[in-house]
Motif scaffolding. Structure first.
Motif, PDB file in Angstrom:
ATOM      1  N   GLU A 420      -0.674  -0.399  -6.664  1.00  0.00           N
ATOM      2  CA  GLU A 420      -0.661   0.442  -5.463  1.00  0.00           C
ATOM      3  C   GLU A 420      -1.378  -0.246  -4.306  1.00  0.00           C
ATOM      4  OE1 GLU A 420       0.162   4.407  -3.669  1.00  0.00           O
ATOM      5  OE2 GLU A 420       0.958   3.265  -5.368  1.00  0.00           O
ATOM      6  N   ALA A 421      -2.521  -0.854  -4.578  1.00  0.00           N
ATOM      7  CA  ALA A 421      -3.287  -1.518  -3.529  1.00  0.00           C
ATOM      8  C   ALA A 421      -2.532  -2.715  -2.955  1.00  0.00           C
ATOM      9  CB  ALA A 421      -4.643  -1.970  -4.079  1.00  0.00           C
ATOM     10  N   LEU A 422      -1.891  -3.476  -3.808  1.00  0.00           N
ATOM     11  CA  LEU A 422      -1.107  -4.615  -3.314  1.00  0.00           C
ATOM     12  C   LEU A 422       0.011  -4.143  -2.397  1.00  0.00           C
ATOM     13  CD1 LEU A 422      -0.883  -6.747  -6.575  1.00  0.00           C
ATOM     14  CD2 LEU A 422      -1.952  -7.486  -4.438  1.00  0.00           C
ATOM     15  N   ALA A 423       0.651  -3.037  -2.760  1.00  0.00           N
ATOM     16  CA  ALA A 423       1.779  -2.549  -1.972  1.00  0.00           C
ATOM     17  C   ALA A 423       1.331  -1.910  -0.666  1.00  0.00           C
ATOM     18  CB  ALA A 423       2.586  -1.545  -2.793  1.00  0.00           C
ATOM     19  N   MET A 424       0.313  -1.068  -0.720  1.00  0.00           N
ATOM     20  CA  MET A 424      -0.029  -0.233   0.434  1.00  0.00           C
ATOM     21  C   MET A 424      -1.152  -0.797   1.300  1.00  0.00           C
ATOM     22  SD  MET A 424       2.257   1.903  -0.009  1.00  0.00           S
ATOM     23  CE  MET A 424       3.302   2.602  -1.286  1.00  0.00           C
ATOM     24  N   GLY A 425      -2.079  -1.541   0.693  1.00  0.00           N
ATOM     25  CA  GLY A 425      -3.147  -2.147   1.468  1.00  0.00           C
ATOM     26  C   GLY A 425      -4.091  -1.130   2.077  1.00  0.00           C
TER      27      GLY A 425
END
Length: 526
Positions: A420-425
């Protein structure tokens, strides 16, 4: 053969990418509330989620057109039919026949495969139940597999993932560095140790050096005639194995239509079978065949290996991400990154096409990885904030085999959070040091359990992914001539390491200087 980048399908794909380059992964989720449902596929407890790649419906349509135009279906059928698709070596690539439970592969090899599998099953159970004994009449307590590359990575991975605690203990020695073999031999009793020598050619330098040292260790302890009772060979060269002292009944074939990095399913898998028991190994073969059957039967648009391969094509060739991190959130899969690294980089790390013309597109990515959550404390900083970035393939398991409370939910929560963090930042609340740009693609493969069936399916999924990508790039995924040059040079250098004089052979000044310093520190003099 027309370069793939010169085809209409490729130009259409590249053109579409240019028109959508500003769309982020977050934008795609905002635009489609059902994005997970439309971008994930499931087969018998293996879930492939591609929704966090920056690929929309229009890109998928063009990627599938590219696969069709590249002849993926025809190449797949040719492989299963036993055609010589390894064109540079004039060989079949029939590893699928080793696990063919429903008769979809070339039937001409079925009888040989069945007979060999029966021998392997009997040998496995004889080692495990103690009826096969060493020279002194004692059952084996340690089994040491000696092999490298495909004769090491797959067997070690599967033994670690599915091996049980039953005796004997299975160990692995691959490296030419003697410390590796010394560690495998530590606290082993020669009278109760069995060696498996895996080398298709029975000439692999690392393997034969280690096997020779192991035979010496054995002979010095229990006699020079002990090799026949304590060694088995997994090879295509039975005569060479017999010359080493291994009896025919302990020699198991590797056929020339089985490539090294695809050989786990053959006699090369014997150490895995001993570690887990033959019924478990057979169930893993069946799991691989489940994925084979799906790959063979399913239309390209719902075909898991094809979808996974196309996501890789998009990330490498259209997004410019020439690195792939493989991160299994399961310690039992700790050797999966190395297995995938060899599978991808040795298969498709090529510079020419099947017709010998220079490759005009990027191909195999740099593959690296580590288990989660360990990876979060090593290279995830780079994944989240470095300018270059990489695609990521996360692998998770829903049901663990331990009963420690409070671990599994936290583990998989970390996997989901990282994707999720990689995708949304994040904008870091205005702090540029804390900001993560997001829009970094990842794939998640979730297994219901790490059991024989799902492990077999997972490894076959990766094999077919690599094959599909090779077809699209126009590469022969089944040779590895780049491995040979360094071996040839090493063969010339080995006599120079300790001789009284250096030959007239010309080396670079760097190599000559390093050789001189090595010799002086090893106390060799000219």
């Amino acid at each position: 053969m027309t370069s793939i980048i010169a085809t209409d399908a490729w130009r259409a794909l590249a053109g579409y990418r240019n028109t959508t380059v500003s769309d982020t992964i977050a934008d795609l989720f905002t635009a489609d509330r059902d994005r997970f449902k439309t971008n994930s596929w499931e087969l018998d407890g293996v879930l492939l989620d591609l929704s966090k790649n920056r690929i929309d419906d229009g890109a998928w349509d063009r990627l599938l057109t590219l696969a069709e135009a590249s002849g993926v279906a025809a190449a797949r059928n040719a492989m299963f039919a036993g055609e010589a698709i390894n064109t540079t070596e004039g060989r079949k690539a029939l590893h699928v026949a080793l696990r063919d439970g429903t008769g979809i592969a070339d039937p001409r090899v079925a009888d040989d495969v069945a007979a060999t599998m029966a021998r392997l099953a009997a040998f496995t159970e004889a080692v495990r139940d103690g009826s096969l004994k060493g020279k002194t009449g004692k059952p084996f307590r340690h089994v040491i597999n000696i092999g490298i590359g495909g004769s090491h990575l797959g067997p070690m991975l599967t033994a670690e993932a599915l091996g049980d605690a039953a005796c004997p203990e299975v160990r692995f020695a691959a490296n030419l560095d003697g410390h590796d073999l010394a560690l495998a031999l530590a606290d082993a009793d020669p009278a109760t140790t069995l060696f498996l020598v895996g080398s298709k050619s029975f000439t692999t330098q690392e393997t034969l050096t280690n096997a020779t040292s192991a035979a010496r260790w054995l002979s010095e302890a229990i006699g020079s005639d002990a090799v026949g009772n304590h060694f088995a060979a997994l090879t295509a060269k039975a005569d060479a194995a017999r010359a080493f002292g291994i009896p025919t009944q302990h020699i198991f074939p590797i056929w020339d239509w089985v490539g090294g990095r695809f050989s786990l399913w053959s006699s090369v898998g014997l150490p895995s079978a001993i570690a887990m028991g033959w019924p478990t190994f057979a169930a893993m073969l069946d799991g691989a065949h489940t994925m084979d059957r799906h790959f063979y039967d399913a239309p390209l648009k719902v075909n898991l290996p094809v979808r996974l391969a196309l996501a890789g094509i998009w990330n490498i060739n259209l997004e410019g991400l020439n690195a792939l991190a493989v991160v299994p959130y399961d310690e039992r899969l700790r050797s999966l990154p190395g297995f995938v690294q060899q599978l991808e980089m040795e298969s498709n790390g090529k510079g020419v096409t099947q017709t010998g013309t220079p490759l005009e597109s990027a191909a195999a990515p740099i593959v690296f990885g580590l288990t989660g959550t360990n990876a979060q404390h090593t290279f995830h900083q780079w994944l989240h904030q470095a300018p270059l970035g990489a695609a990521v393939e996360f692998i998770g398991v829903a049901r663990p085999d331990h009963d420690l409370s409070g671990h599994q939910d936290k583990l998989i929560a970390n996997l989901l959070a990282q994707a999720e963090a990689l995708a949304m930042g994040t904008d870091g609340d205005g702090d540029v040091n804390r900001a993560c740009p997001g829009n970094r693609p990842s794939t998640t493969i979730l297994l219901e359990a790490l059991d024989p069936k799902r492990l077999g399916m997972l490894l076959a999924l990766y094999e077919h992914k690599v094959f599909v990508q090779g077809v699209i790039w126009g590469i022969n995924s089944f040779d590895q001539f780049g491995v040979e040059l360094g071996k040839q040079l090493a063969a010339h250098l080995i006599p120079e390491m300790s001789t009284a004089s250096i030959s007239s052979r010309t080396y670079s000044s760097s190599t000559a200087g390093l050789l001189d310093r090595y010799r002086s520190w090893r106390e060799y003099t000219r």
